[in-house]
Design a protein around this motif. Structure first.
Motif, PDB file in Angstrom:
ATOM      1  N   CYS A 103      17.262  -1.063   1.998  1.00 48.82           N
ATOM      2  CA  CYS A 103      17.442   0.325   1.570  1.00 48.82           C
ATOM      3  C   CYS A 103      16.073   0.937   1.255  1.00 48.82           C
ATOM      4  N   ASP A 104      15.743   2.017   1.941  1.00 45.22           N
ATOM      5  CA  ASP A 104      14.520   2.769   1.632  1.00 45.22           C
ATOM      6  C   ASP A 104      14.880   3.700   0.466  1.00 45.22           C
ATOM      7  N   ALA A 105      14.501   3.264  -0.742  1.00 48.66           N
ATOM      8  CA  ALA A 105      14.892   4.006  -1.954  1.00 48.66           C
ATOM      9  C   ALA A 105      13.764   4.916  -2.456  1.00 48.66           C
ATOM     10  N   THR A 106      12.841   5.244  -1.547  1.00 46.61           N
ATOM     11  CA  THR A 106      11.631   5.986  -1.927  1.00 46.61           C
ATOM     12  C   THR A 106      11.923   7.299  -2.646  1.00 46.61           C
ATOM     13  N   GLN A 107      12.923   8.044  -2.189  1.00 47.55           N
ATOM     14  CA  GLN A 107      13.181   9.344  -2.823  1.00 47.55           C
ATOM     15  C   GLN A 107      14.139   9.237  -4.005  1.00 47.55           C
ATOM     16  N   TRP A 108      14.743   8.102  -4.193  1.00 48.13           N
ATOM     17  CA  TRP A 108      15.706   7.922  -5.276  1.00 48.13           C
ATOM     18  C   TRP A 108      15.005   7.469  -6.563  1.00 48.13           C
TER      19      TRP A 108
ATOM     20  N   GLU B 155      16.522   8.286   9.164  1.00 49.45           N
ATOM     21  CA  GLU B 155      15.538   7.456   8.445  1.00 49.45           C
ATOM     22  C   GLU B 155      14.144   8.059   8.571  1.00 49.45           C
ATOM     23  N   HIS B 156      13.305   7.669   7.636  1.00 44.15           N
ATOM     24  CA  HIS B 156      11.898   8.053   7.658  1.00 44.15           C
ATOM     25  C   HIS B 156      11.225   7.377   8.865  1.00 44.15           C
ATOM     26  N   PRO B 157      10.163   8.003   9.429  1.00 41.16           N
ATOM     27  CA  PRO B 157       9.486   7.368  10.580  1.00 41.16           C
ATOM     28  C   PRO B 157       8.990   5.948  10.283  1.00 41.16           C
TER      29      PRO B 157
ATOM     30  N   SER C 196       0.826  -1.220   0.000  1.00 42.26           N
ATOM     31  CA  SER C 196       0.000   0.000   0.000  1.00 42.26           C
ATOM     32  C   SER C 196       0.856   1.264   0.000  1.00 42.26           C
ATOM     33  N   GLY C 197       2.156   1.122   0.072  1.00 45.29           N
ATOM     34  CA  GLY C 197       3.033   2.291   0.093  1.00 45.29           C
ATOM     35  C   GLY C 197       4.403   1.874   0.608  1.00 45.29           C
ATOM     36  N   ALA C 198       5.345   2.830   0.579  1.00 43.31           N
ATOM     37  CA  ALA C 198       6.666   2.520   1.126  1.00 43.31           C
ATOM     38  C   ALA C 198       6.579   2.315   2.636  1.00 43.31           C
ATOM     39  N   THR C 199       5.617   2.973   3.274  1.00 44.92           N
ATOM     40  CA  THR C 199       5.457   2.802   4.723  1.00 44.92           C
ATOM     41  C   THR C 199       5.206   1.329   5.045  1.00 44.92           C
ATOM     42  N   GLU C 200       4.287   0.706   4.303  1.00 49.08           N
ATOM     43  CA  GLU C 200       4.008  -0.717   4.555  1.00 49.08           C
ATOM     44  C   GLU C 200       5.230  -1.577   4.214  1.00 49.08           C
TER      45      GLU C 200
ATOM     46  N   ALA D  98       6.244  15.868   5.122  1.00 52.51           N
ATOM     47  CA  ALA D  98       4.806  15.931   5.418  1.00 52.51           C
ATOM     48  C   ALA D  98       4.469  14.992   6.578  1.00 52.51           C
ATOM     49  N   CYS D  99       5.272  13.928   6.727  1.00 44.83           N
ATOM     50  CA  CYS D  99       4.980  12.945   7.768  1.00 44.83           C
ATOM     51  C   CYS D  99       5.212  13.504   9.161  1.00 44.83           C
ATOM     52  N   SER D 100       6.005  14.592   9.271  1.00 47.02           N
ATOM     53  CA  SER D 100       6.263  15.123  10.612  1.00 47.02           C
ATOM     54  C   SER D 100       5.234  16.186  10.988  1.00 47.02           C
TER      55      SER D 100
ATOM     56  N   ASN E  19      17.874  11.341   1.304  1.00 47.09           N
ATOM     57  CA  ASN E  19      17.021  11.861   2.361  1.00 47.09           C
ATOM     58  C   ASN E  19      15.891  12.727   1.806  1.00 47.09           C
ATOM     59  N   ASN E  20      14.700  12.501   2.346  1.00 46.33           N
ATOM     60  CA  ASN E  20      13.516  13.202   1.855  1.00 46.33           C
ATOM     61  C   ASN E  20      13.529  14.695   2.153  1.00 46.33           C
ATOM     62  N   GLU E  21      14.265  15.116   3.166  1.00 43.43           N
ATOM     63  CA  GLU E  21      14.229  16.536   3.534  1.00 43.43           C
ATOM     64  C   GLU E  21      15.369  17.316   2.888  1.00 43.43           C
TER      65      GLU E  21
ATOM     66  N   ALA F 190      10.144   1.321  -2.580  1.00 44.50           N
ATOM     67  CA  ALA F 190       9.901   2.527  -3.379  1.00 44.50           C
ATOM     68  C   ALA F 190       8.414   2.840  -3.289  1.00 44.50           C
ATOM     69  N   SER F 191       8.039   4.019  -3.792  1.00 40.98           N
ATOM     70  CA  SER F 191       6.644   4.450  -3.681  1.00 40.98           C
ATOM     71  C   SER F 191       6.244   5.176  -4.963  1.00 40.98           C
ATOM     72  N   ALA F 192       5.111   4.719  -5.577  1.00 39.31           N
ATOM     73  CA  ALA F 192       4.726   5.245  -6.896  1.00 39.31           C
ATOM     74  C   ALA F 192       4.383   6.732  -6.873  1.00 39.31           C
ATOM     75  N   HIS F 193       3.823   7.228  -5.745  1.00 37.86           N
ATOM     76  CA  HIS F 193       3.383   8.632  -5.781  1.00 37.86           C
ATOM     77  C   HIS F 193       4.541   9.624  -5.699  1.00 37.86           C
ATOM     78  N   LYS F 194       5.758   9.091  -5.539  1.00 34.29           N
ATOM     79  CA  LYS F 194       6.918   9.990  -5.549  1.00 34.29           C
ATOM     80  C   LYS F 194       7.471  10.151  -6.963  1.00 34.29           C
ATOM     81  N   PHE F 195       6.945   9.378  -7.932  1.00 33.51           N
ATOM     82  CA  PHE F 195       7.467   9.527  -9.297  1.00 33.51           C
ATOM     83  C   PHE F 195       6.338   9.608 -10.342  1.00 33.51           C
TER      84      PHE F 195
HETATM   85  N1  PMP Z   1      10.395   6.725   2.974  1.00 30.07           N
HETATM   86  C1  PMP Z   1      10.709   7.962   2.561  1.00 30.07           C
HETATM   87  C2  PMP Z   1      12.154   8.339   2.442  1.00 30.07           C
HETATM   88  C3  PMP Z   1       9.707   8.873   2.223  1.00 30.07           C
HETATM   89  O1  PMP Z   1      10.040  10.091   1.800  1.00 30.07           O
HETATM   90  C4  PMP Z   1       8.354   8.476   2.353  1.00 30.07           C
HETATM   91  C5  PMP Z   1       7.220   9.432   1.995  1.00 30.07           C
HETATM   92  N2  PMP Z   1       7.297  10.657   2.637  1.00 30.07           N
HETATM   93  C6  PMP Z   1       8.073   7.175   2.783  1.00 30.07           C
HETATM   94  C7  PMP Z   1       9.120   6.325   3.087  1.00 30.07           C
HETATM   95  C8  PMP Z   1       6.656   6.680   2.922  1.00 30.07           C
HETATM   96  O2  PMP Z   1       6.086   6.521   1.649  1.00 30.07           O
HETATM   97  P1  PMP Z   1       4.528   6.263   1.444  1.00 30.07           P
HETATM   98  O3  PMP Z   1       3.892   7.610   1.388  1.00 30.07           O
HETATM   99  O4  PMP Z   1       4.449   5.553   0.119  1.00 30.07           O
HETATM  100  O5  PMP Z   1       4.045   5.415   2.548  1.00 30.07           O
END
Ligand code: PMP
Length: 381
Positions: free
Chosen positions: A172-177, A96-98, A67-71, A316-318, A147-149, A194-199
């Motif tokens: 490796c959390d490659a979500t932003q790469w 790292e991301h939360p 359902s997302g990179a979080t899952e 946005a997560c913070s 890093n996302n920030e 990885a996460s589709a809504h980031k690309f």
């Molecule tokens: N990891 C990183 C580095 C992110 O930037 C994010 C999204 N802010 C996530 C994980 C979580 O991604 P998702 O919104 O797909 O759950």
């Protein structure tokens, strides 16, 4: 309106919208159903998975849609807690991301070690190497690719080797790469997300690539038995189309750091005392985060919004949590300083002119804030 918050989420591109709507309308059968329309969706789903796997340069049997990179990140940590014995320890970086930090704390309470970052925002690999030498119980290391920030690129290639040599699982959390640079090299990690809504893809689709075949959601055995639940074909198809679009854009992306760099040069000139995070180290080409010399970041965000520019104070997560962004604290900024941090992140649609207009808007915003603080009335339209 110019949108400069693409590290939070990107606008789904028109091809993606069309693919999603078409699949929702025409291909709604359950891909596990034993009749013609179900089999047709199964074939399309397999094709979409192959395409996503080709983009990530991995085998399609390794790809599980979540359902997302979080899952995806949660699944890796929860699985590790279940799989390794109770003396096992994990190492995560302080930035790292939360979705990595919180499950690490939850599943490995008292057994999660943190590796710090240098003042540049890059994870300290000497410290990581020393930790791996000192603590033989480490079974898993989790480090993000970028890093996302700050956009600062992390030493995930070197970490892959350090972990491989020691038989440690490296996630490796490659979500932003993914979607900003080619994905070659990730196949050497034990797992990555990885996460589709980031690309340019839809929200609600994550990708977990893993050499582990164990299930992380039990039930109907979908996703090669790893993540049960009826597959959400429309968003998976839209993700596959987003992958095709980014493959065509990637060659032109690499030159775009010069747009961000020119913006930063102008900002440094117009805002004496401005401090750019990670300027001296390799970063994502789309990201600029800086410490403003004056005024709280939210006041700038509000002024820029009125001027037609959407920017962010950080992940946005913070937002919504009563604390300053953890990345800035990990990089040694005080709570007061973290309230002066601001992040801009472009993607495929933002132009060089947009970056330059953003610099002008910053000056206009600062003039308004100066006037407000000097007590003269300001008329905002
Ligand atoms: N990891 C990183 C580095 C992110 O930037 C994010 C999204 N802010 C996530 C994980 C979580 O991604 P998702 O919104 O797909 O759950």
């Amino acid at each position: 309106m110019a949108y400069f918050d693409n590290n939070a989420t990107t606008r789904p591109n028109p091809e993606v919208q069309e693919a999603f709507e078409g699949a929702l309308r025409e291909s709604w059968s359950n891909p596990s159903s034993p009749y013609h329309s179900g089999a047709e969706v199964r074939v399309r789903l397999d094709r979409a998975r192959e395409n996503v796997a080709r983009t990530l340069q991995v085998g399609e049997e390794q790809v599980a849609f979540t359902s997302g990179a979080t899952e995806a990140n949660n699944a890796v940590l929860a699985h590790a807690a279940n799989f390794f014995d109770s003396s096992a320890r994990v190492v995560v970086s302080s930035i790292e991301h939360p979705s990595v930090l919180e499950p690490a704390d939850h599943w490995f309470s008292g057994r999660a070690l943190t590796v710090p970052v240098e003042p540049t925002g890059v994870v300290d690999t000497n410290r990581l190497r020393a930790l791996l030498e000192e603590v033989p119980e480490v079974r898993l290391v989790s480090l993000m690719a970028a890093n996302n920030e700050t956009g600062v690129l992390q030493p995930w290639g070197e970490t892959t080797s350090l972990c491989r040599e020691r038989g440690i699982h490296f996630h490796c959390d490659a979500t932003q790469w993914v979607g900003k640079f080619p994905s070659s090299g990730f196949s050497a990690c034990s797992s990555f997300s990885a996460s589709a809504h980031k690309f340019g893809g839809p929200k609600g689709v994550g990708i977990l690539v893993s050499e582990l075949a164990n299930p992380f959601i039990l039930g109907g055995n979908q996703e090669n038995g790893r993540r049960s639940g009826t597959e959400n074909y429309p968003v998976i198809e839209a993700t596959s189309v987003a992958c095709e679009v980014i493959r065509s854009h990637l060659p032109e992306f690499s030159d775009r750091s010069s747009w961000r760099d020119s913006f930063e040069e102008r900002m440094l000139f117009d805002f004496p005392g401005l401090q750019i995070l990670g300027k001296e180290v390799p970063r994502l080409w789309n990201t600029s985060m800086f410490l403003l010399p004056d005024y709280e970041n939210l006041r700038y965000v509000g002024k820029l919004d009125k001027l037609g520019f959407e920017v962010s104070t950080g992940s946005a997560c913070s937002i919504g949590k009563d604390e300053s962004p953890s990345v800035s604290l990990a990089m040694g900024f005080s709570t007061e300083q973290s309230q002066r941090l601001i992040r801009m992140s472009s993607y495929a649609e933002e132009t060089e002119d947009d970056w330059m207009s953003l610099a002008t808007a910053f000056c206009d915003a600062r003039d308004e804030l100066d006037e407000e603080s000097s007590g003269s009335p300001v008329i905002s339209l």
